[in-house]
Enzyme design. Sequence first.
Site, mmCIF file in Angstrom:
data_model
loop_
_atom_site.group_PDB
_atom_site.id
_atom_site.type_symbol
_atom_site.label_atom_id
_atom_site.label_comp_id
_atom_site.label_asym_id
_atom_site.label_seq_id
_atom_site.Cartn_x
_atom_site.Cartn_y
_atom_site.Cartn_z
ATOM 1 N N TYR A 1 42.947 39.823 44.837
ATOM 2 C CA TYR A 1 42.254 40.252 44.054
ATOM 3 C C TYR A 1 43.101 40.224 42.191
ATOM 4 O O TYR A 1 42.502 40.047 41.447
ATOM 5 C CB TYR A 1 41.282 41.145 44.370
ATOM 6 C CG TYR A 1 40.540 41.790 42.937
ATOM 7 C CD1 TYR A 1 39.354 40.744 43.056
ATOM 8 C CD2 TYR A 1 40.646 43.000 41.881
ATOM 9 C CE1 TYR A 1 38.692 41.434 41.494
ATOM 10 C CE2 TYR A 1 40.038 43.598 41.134
ATOM 11 C CZ TYR A 1 38.195 42.585 41.188
ATOM 12 O OH TYR A 1 37.818 43.191 39.847
ATOM 13 N N LYS B 1 42.533 38.212 39.314
ATOM 14 C CA LYS B 1 42.414 39.047 37.151
ATOM 15 C C LYS B 1 43.673 38.977 37.109
ATOM 16 O O LYS B 1 43.388 38.216 35.562
ATOM 17 C CB LYS B 1 42.156 40.147 38.060
ATOM 18 C CG LYS B 1 40.634 40.064 38.722
ATOM 19 C CD LYS B 1 39.487 39.625 37.863
ATOM 20 C CE LYS B 1 38.586 40.749 38.862
ATOM 21 N NZ LYS B 1 36.711 39.505 37.888
#
Length: 268
Positions: free
Chosen positions: A154, A158
């Site tokens: 994740y 990002k």
Amino acid sequence: MSLTLDLSGRLAVVTGGTRGVGAGIARAFLQAGAEVVVCARRPPDAPVRAAGRTARFRPLDLREPAAVREFFDRIATEYGRLDCLVNNAGGTPHRLLADAAPERHARVLDLNLTAPLTASLAAYEVLRSGPAGGSIIMIGSVSGSRPSPGSAAYGAAKAGLDHLARSMAVEWAPAVRVNTLVLGMVHTELSALHYGDAAGVAAVGATVPLGRLAEPAEVGEACVFLASDRAGYLTGASLLLHGGGERPAFLAAATAHHPVTAPSARES
């Protein structure tokens, strides 16, 4: 001078806009006068409403490129315009790298990086054709700029999303502005899953310099600003919405052993 942001007559699409941060963003756009379409794989438990108006829901799996293209083609046909796309959909379970197969981590990358790219590409033509051009807002995370144990894929997604936005801003200027809103911790209906009960949420919030978690409405207000004419010269930017970030752990450790926290000499 009034700083009221009026988006009347404009259309915004908010991905993952049916709950949590996404619903907060959708409500802020409604309050600013915009028409709002929210999309997600499942419908909201209750319609997303604000200021006496309701966001329209459309089912969409952002990991299906053909469905995404069809979705934005339909937006262009039905509304004839699109002024802002908020790429909010995303997330991840807590999963240490060695505890899952690469395919599991790849799905996290797909949702949090590839899907925003897919949506942006599908929306590009209708965004750029508007009278004042369009705006894309990527919902980023502080996880993309610091180690994220338990959510490494994740965090990597990002980080990539922020870089994608900066490159996209250069390629698509001046017709489409692209910015990233980099979030810290936000208080949503799912906070208990991450931080525990109210006492746990308060304890986590106390680690933030401003002393609390952000509210979805505050995320929404920042998005409305980025979509508005007030931000007309902002593109390729990363706006931090994290309450001051996280206090360095070494400060707590040092304070526990030495009460003087302000050094008398310059650190080297």
